[in-house]
Write an enzyme that holds these catalytic residues in place. Structure first.
Site, short mmCIF file in Angstrom:
data_model
loop_
_atom_site.label_atom_id
_atom_site.label_comp_id
_atom_site.label_asym_id
_atom_site.label_seq_id
_atom_site.Cartn_x
_atom_site.Cartn_y
_atom_site.Cartn_z
N VAL A 85 1.02 -4.04 3.62
CA VAL A 85 0.85 -5.16 4.37
C VAL A 85 2.25 -6.08 3.87
O VAL A 85 2.25 -7.09 4.59
CB VAL A 85 -0.33 -6.12 4.03
CG1 VAL A 85 -1.55 -5.43 4.67
CG2 VAL A 85 -0.41 -5.93 2.48
N SER B 124 0.83 -1.26 0.00
CA SER B 124 0.08 -0.04 -0.12
C SER B 124 0.79 1.46 0.05
O SER B 124 0.25 2.20 -0.29
CB SER B 124 -0.70 0.17 1.26
OG SER B 124 -2.18 -0.69 0.82
N TYR C 272 -4.57 3.43 7.53
CA TYR C 272 -5.65 2.95 7.36
C TYR C 272 -6.66 3.48 8.80
O TYR C 272 -6.74 4.56 9.15
CB TYR C 272 -5.69 1.35 7.52
CG TYR C 272 -4.55 0.92 6.54
CD1 TYR C 272 -4.53 1.18 5.02
CD2 TYR C 272 -3.69 0.12 7.06
CE1 TYR C 272 -3.86 0.51 4.28
CE2 TYR C 272 -2.75 -0.53 6.43
CZ TYR C 272 -2.70 -0.01 5.09
OH TYR C 272 -1.82 -0.58 4.20
N LYS D 208 0.51 3.44 -2.96
CA LYS D 208 -0.58 4.53 -2.96
C LYS D 208 -0.12 5.98 -3.07
O LYS D 208 -0.60 6.77 -3.51
CB LYS D 208 -1.61 4.13 -1.73
CG LYS D 208 -2.24 2.63 -2.05
CD LYS D 208 -3.17 2.34 -0.86
CE LYS D 208 -4.12 1.15 -1.29
NZ LYS D 208 -3.92 0.00 -1.00
N TYR E 82 -2.73 -1.81 -10.61
CA TYR E 82 -2.69 -1.59 -9.08
C TYR E 82 -2.06 -2.55 -8.61
O TYR E 82 -1.16 -2.52 -7.61
CB TYR E 82 -4.21 -1.39 -8.70
CG TYR E 82 -4.34 -1.53 -7.26
CD1 TYR E 82 -4.24 -0.48 -6.35
CD2 TYR E 82 -4.68 -2.83 -6.58
CE1 TYR E 82 -4.33 -0.58 -5.03
CE2 TYR E 82 -4.72 -2.97 -5.25
CZ TYR E 82 -4.48 -1.72 -4.48
OH TYR E 82 -4.61 -2.09 -3.14
N1 GLN Z 1 -2.02 -5.24 -2.42
C1 GLN Z 1 -2.74 -5.04 -1.02
C2 GLN Z 1 -4.27 -5.03 -1.24
O1 GLN Z 1 -4.57 -4.76 -2.26
C3 GLN Z 1 -2.26 -3.85 -0.49
C4 GLN Z 1 -2.89 -3.64 0.84
C5 GLN Z 1 -1.91 -3.10 1.78
O2 GLN Z 1 -0.78 -3.02 1.74
N2 GLN Z 1 -2.46 -2.46 2.92
O3 GLN Z 1 -4.89 -5.91 -0.65
#
Ligand code: GLN
Length: 319
Positions: free
Chosen positions: A272, A78, A254, A81, A202
């Site tokens: 994650v 993430s 988050y 992002k 993505y």
């Molecule tokens: N690739 C992961 C997902 O889309 C990214 C989520 C994350 O790092 N929180 O679920």
């Protein structure tokens, strides 16, 4: 957790003291990581060693202090992002970007679909999956993966960023929630690009291979108003940095962003894969790697280490 406002005696101008605090943060982070667990909803991520922990701190005057596992590559997840948002702001501008995604914390899990269906047609913010997928749908109309990876390399000041093919395949095979999000956005008529192409980009951006040093670099570029401090080149207009850092502060962790804001108080983004990138304005870029996560999907070791450093080095943006 710190319950006190008192800080021990500390000479912030003494490099030895600073090094000592960062080492302590590393030791705390490594210990705290025992309470977490590697992500397994993307099967490839479950292979990470939950005992790995590393921290890299870079300052604008060119100094690097690192402890532990800072070379090992892992998927950015993430944290990409932030890169996607930066690319959207750079190439589409503020007004166009935020015509298609809001800037509110959602208070829900990063992959939640709930409010997207019941509260708002546009995703809440670019730091959760729905928002990042929406941003990617805009970018997908004029950027391919090579363009995005090139931008990521410049933004993270790391030419060695590559695609982690195994993680990418694992994500593509198991990313049904993200598939649900992209098609929900399409069904509402708000998605800005082709759903399959959007999702593929993505997933690929989540699968970029980085290490703690890369993340410290990203933090440093953000701390330096978008300018590469080593070449002097602006990667993104300084006017956009405040937007990116504000969204990292309010949404980057988050549904733990509020608590993290109080306890650490530094614009940060987690993934994650176990990474956290943090940006201390005008001073530092910090990257941590610890794949043992808490229930919210944030690195337990990373949070513990950042909390320690923020407390002692006085990094909280509110003083
Ligand atoms: N690739 C992961 C997902 O889309 C990214 C989520 C994350 O790092 N929180 O679920």
């Amino acid at each position: 957790m710190y319950f006190t406002y008192e800080r021990p005696e500390f000479d912030a101008g003494d490099p030895k003291e600073i090094r000592r605090v960062i080492e302590e943060a590393y030791v705390n982070g490594k210990e705290a990581a025992k309470n977490g667990k590697a992500a397994d909803y993307i099967p490839e991520l479950a292979k990470a060693d939950p005992e790995d922990f590393g921290i890299c701190v870079k300052s604008l005057d060119g100094e690097t202090i690192a402890f532990g596992e800072v070379e090992k590559r892992f998927s950015i997840q993430s944290i990409s992002k932030v890169i996607n948002l930066a690319a959207a702001l750079k190439y589409l501008g503020f007004r166009e970007t935020f015509s298609h995604v809001h800037m509110e914390p959602s208070g829900d899990a990063f992959n939640s679909i709930l409010k997207l269906d019941t509260v708002s047609d546009l995703p809440f913010n670019p730091m959760i999956n729905a928002g990042a997928i929406q941003v990617m749908s805009m970018l997908s109309n004029f950027m391919d993966f090579e363009d995005l990876m090139e931008f990521a390399r410049a933004f993270c000041m790391d030419e060695e960023i590559t695609l982690n093919e195994a993680v990418y395949r694992s994500e593509a095979e198991t990313g049904d929630r993200n598939r649900a999000i992209v098609y929900l956005l399409k069904s509402k008529g708000v998605l800005q690009g082709d759903p399959d192409k959007t999702l593929d980009l993505y997933f690929k951006m989540c699968s970029l291979n980085v290490n703690a040093k890369t993340l410290a670099n990203m933090g440093l570029l953000l701390s330096n108003k978008g300018q590469n401090p080593f070449t002097g080149k602006y990667i993104i207009h300084p006017g956009y940095i405040r937007t990116i850092r504000s969204l990292m502060f309010t949404c980057g962790m988050y549904d733990e962003s509020g608590e993290y804001g109080v306890l650490v108080g530094v614009p940060s983004k987690s993934g994650v894969g176990g990474g956290i990138a943090a940006s201390v304005s005008g001073r530092l870029g910090i990257g941590t790697y610890g794949p043992a996560l808490n229930r919210k999907g944030n690195s337990v070791g990373g949070i513990a280490a950042l909390q320690h450093m923020s407390h002692l080095l006085q990094l909280n943006v509110f003083g």
